[in-house]
Design a protein around this motif. Sequence first.
Motif, PDB file in Angstrom:
ATOM      1  N   ARG A  94      -9.433   1.168   0.068  1.00 56.62           N
ATOM      2  CA  ARG A  94      -8.621   0.099   0.492  1.00 56.62           C
ATOM      3  C   ARG A  94      -7.691   0.356   1.765  1.00 56.62           C
ATOM      4  O   ARG A  94      -7.583  -0.593   2.595  1.00 56.62           O
ATOM      5  CB  ARG A  94      -7.560  -0.157  -0.784  1.00 56.62           C
ATOM      6  CG  ARG A  94      -8.437  -0.860  -2.063  1.00 56.62           C
ATOM      7  CD  ARG A  94      -7.399  -1.441  -2.833  1.00 56.62           C
ATOM      8  NE  ARG A  94      -6.957  -0.241  -3.795  1.00 56.62           N
ATOM      9  CZ  ARG A  94      -5.447  -0.121  -4.066  1.00 56.62           C
ATOM     10  NH1 ARG A  94      -4.579  -1.052  -3.435  1.00 56.62           N
ATOM     11  NH2 ARG A  94      -5.060   0.853  -4.574  1.00 56.62           N
ATOM     12  N   CYS A  95      -7.204   1.276   1.770  1.00 49.35           N
ATOM     13  CA  CYS A  95      -6.305   1.858   3.040  1.00 49.35           C
ATOM     14  C   CYS A  95      -7.171   1.840   4.431  1.00 49.35           C
ATOM     15  O   CYS A  95      -6.761   1.136   5.402  1.00 49.35           O
ATOM     16  CB  CYS A  95      -5.730   3.262   2.839  1.00 49.35           C
ATOM     17  SG  CYS A  95      -4.493   3.423   1.617  1.00 49.35           S
ATOM     18  N   LEU A 144       1.085  -1.171   0.034  1.00 52.27           N
ATOM     19  CA  LEU A 144       0.080  -0.039   0.048  1.00 52.27           C
ATOM     20  C   LEU A 144       0.918   1.402   0.135  1.00 52.27           C
ATOM     21  O   LEU A 144       0.483   2.494  -0.723  1.00 52.27           O
ATOM     22  CB  LEU A 144      -0.933   0.084   1.189  1.00 52.27           C
ATOM     23  CG  LEU A 144      -2.184  -0.991   1.049  1.00 52.27           C
ATOM     24  CD1 LEU A 144      -2.911  -1.030   2.422  1.00 52.27           C
ATOM     25  CD2 LEU A 144      -3.122  -0.453   0.198  1.00 52.27           C
ATOM     26  N   ASP A 200      -9.963  -0.012   4.741  1.00 56.83           N
ATOM     27  CA  ASP A 200     -10.339  -1.503   5.158  1.00 56.83           C
ATOM     28  C   ASP A 200      -9.189  -2.168   5.699  1.00 56.83           C
ATOM     29  O   ASP A 200      -9.186  -2.787   6.442  1.00 56.83           O
ATOM     30  CB  ASP A 200     -10.557  -2.244   3.950  1.00 56.83           C
ATOM     31  CG  ASP A 200     -11.982  -1.774   3.204  1.00 56.83           C
ATOM     32  OD1 ASP A 200     -12.846  -1.094   3.958  1.00 56.83           O
ATOM     33  OD2 ASP A 200     -12.377  -1.946   2.066  1.00 56.83           O
ATOM     34  N   HIS A 201      -7.993  -1.794   5.057  1.00 57.40           N
ATOM     35  CA  HIS A 201      -6.529  -2.516   5.692  1.00 57.40           C
ATOM     36  C   HIS A 201      -6.563  -1.927   7.316  1.00 57.40           C
ATOM     37  O   HIS A 201      -5.895  -2.621   8.060  1.00 57.40           O
ATOM     38  CB  HIS A 201      -5.464  -2.036   4.835  1.00 57.40           C
ATOM     39  CG  HIS A 201      -4.055  -2.384   5.405  1.00 57.40           C
ATOM     40  ND1 HIS A 201      -4.026  -3.933   5.793  1.00 57.40           N
ATOM     41  CD2 HIS A 201      -2.910  -1.741   5.880  1.00 57.40           C
ATOM     42  CE1 HIS A 201      -2.724  -4.089   6.257  1.00 57.40           C
ATOM     43  NE2 HIS A 201      -2.146  -2.767   6.235  1.00 57.40           N
ATOM     44  N   ASP A 258     -10.646   4.942  -4.556  1.00 61.24           N
ATOM     45  CA  ASP A 258     -10.608   3.501  -4.359  1.00 61.24           C
ATOM     46  C   ASP A 258      -9.324   3.197  -3.603  1.00 61.24           C
ATOM     47  O   ASP A 258      -9.505   2.308  -2.679  1.00 61.24           O
ATOM     48  CB  ASP A 258     -10.351   2.603  -5.734  1.00 61.24           C
ATOM     49  CG  ASP A 258     -10.155   1.398  -5.667  1.00 61.24           C
ATOM     50  OD1 ASP A 258     -11.018   0.425  -5.182  1.00 61.24           O
ATOM     51  OD2 ASP A 258      -8.976   0.764  -5.764  1.00 61.24           O
ATOM     52  N   TYR A 259      -8.288   4.008  -3.592  1.00 55.04           N
ATOM     53  CA  TYR A 259      -7.335   3.663  -2.731  1.00 55.04           C
ATOM     54  C   TYR A 259      -7.622   4.060  -1.375  1.00 55.04           C
ATOM     55  O   TYR A 259      -7.198   3.537  -0.464  1.00 55.04           O
ATOM     56  CB  TYR A 259      -5.989   4.557  -3.423  1.00 55.04           C
ATOM     57  CG  TYR A 259      -4.793   4.508  -2.558  1.00 55.04           C
ATOM     58  CD1 TYR A 259      -4.220   3.113  -2.166  1.00 55.04           C
ATOM     59  CD2 TYR A 259      -4.076   5.647  -1.923  1.00 55.04           C
ATOM     60  CE1 TYR A 259      -2.870   3.227  -1.547  1.00 55.04           C
ATOM     61  CE2 TYR A 259      -2.881   5.428  -1.159  1.00 55.04           C
ATOM     62  CZ  TYR A 259      -2.322   4.169  -1.145  1.00 55.04           C
ATOM     63  OH  TYR A 259      -1.275   4.149  -0.139  1.00 55.04           O
TER      64      TYR A 259
END
Length: 548
Positions: free
Chosen positions: A138-139, A119, A141-142, A134-135
């Motif tokens: 994703r960050c 990431l 969720d991580h 989108d990024y």
Amino acid sequence: MTDTDIETGSRIEPPGPGTWELDPVHFPRPVTRYYATTSHAFRRGTAEVMAYYGMPIEAMLSEVVGGFVYHQMVPVDPAEMPARIQRAEEVFADKLWRDQLREWDEVAKPASIQRHRDLQAVDPDALSDAELCDYLTRCQDHHAEMRYQHMRFTGAAVVSVGDLLAHAVEWAHVSPADVLATTRGAAPVSAGASAEQERLVAALAGDSAARDLLESDDDPAMVLDKLRTLGNEVSEAVSAYLDLVGCRLLDGFDISGRYALEMPDALVRTIRAWAAGRAETGPDPEHKLAEMRAQVPEEHRAEFDDLVAEARLMSRIRDERGVYSDIWASGIMRRAALGAGRRLASTGRLLEPEHIVDATVEEMVQIISGQGGPSAEELAGRAAYRAAHTAKDAPPVLGPPPTPPPPPDGLPPAAARMVRAFGTAMSMLFGSFEPAADDEEREALRGLSASGGVYVGPARLVHGPADFDRIQEGDVLVTESTTEAFNILLPLLGAIVTDSGGLLSHSAIVAREYGIPGVVGTREATSRFTDGMRLRVDGDAGEVTTVS
């Protein structure tokens, strides 16, 4: 303290039935609305750890009220108690915490590091608006997954040390501080150690030109860039070190904190301190252990030895689970958010890039996509609110007054032992110093003796990441509390003094591991001492005094 939500002017209400207790140790300042959206991960992780260790607790809840973090313990359904009692017996019989340590070393930790690196290899500024949205998701969720992971390994971090504390204090009639001194050196990560840090120190030792560059008066960001482009072992070592720590938060768990690469001056000064080396300080844990063992009745010594061995074995996961889980993930999330903030500020949609951290990811996506979201003024107001308040402004309890947990005496032996181990560890994490009646008349400010030794140096009051650049080598850190993330800056400190936290708080652990005097849980250090004031920190007596 007040029962009013300072942000809205309305009364702070409990987020649900029952008693909710403020957590000023991990969250000494209000958190962002973004951070509040990850609370489900906290519950999920605590539910798993309670079931794994056979605790009579269903889960620990975490809710944000007016920016302040409150927790609540939810008891397990009575129908589940037989299974929990059986599980506690299995845990102690087979030392199942070792299974979690093995899972951490072989699966969770390496997988997390790889995901972090994947990431952080993404440049937010190079993404289109849609790719950036989108990024960001994703960050987030991580980060939530890493917060869950942090909590899931809590039992591995606290059961062994809580078990040792409960038994050793009873058998040897010693203080908890003395017991914890025997574990010093078992958690290198708590003192900022890593293979990358050791490689960097070794490389600098063999390259005088690189050391001269490191000691130069050039802009710190330029110094780091030059060190990374030397084309030799030093540049490779610097790059590896910054790849490990660069996106990690320096303090706290929320994206309102700063990650290391945002503070090149602090990084350069820390690397200088690492390169200069330091003499080993702090009490010898083996000497402490021998003294304590002699006070343990002979019939308990073999068990005592086993308890010490297990506590030492498990000590490192206490801070590793944060450093390699949500502290790193939160820094990556902040980096992504700031990329969005710069983009939005350049078009006038934000007053300042950093105001974006006070938006949820859903709101960030709305703003980037031109689909609404909070105004620039609203986000600026949220940021101003956080900056102006601390957990001292919040009521310590919402709902009915807390009642002491039922004594474990009525439980079967293994279940009672588990409850006592968890309870002991939690009291050592959150408990602050309880002043005596005559303490107000004392010149010295008293707290808990977290790490022995005596040190005299200038006070450096740190209320948040914005103050980190002011830390100079040899300062006495005076702050509300710290997290394990702070270990990156440890080489600069001569001693640590905190308002909140007990002997198992991160502030206490990092002071103990690095061998500097530490006095924690003083309740009022940040309001009693001023920046630059010379302080004498007596970690043995748990006292802090001013020096003229």
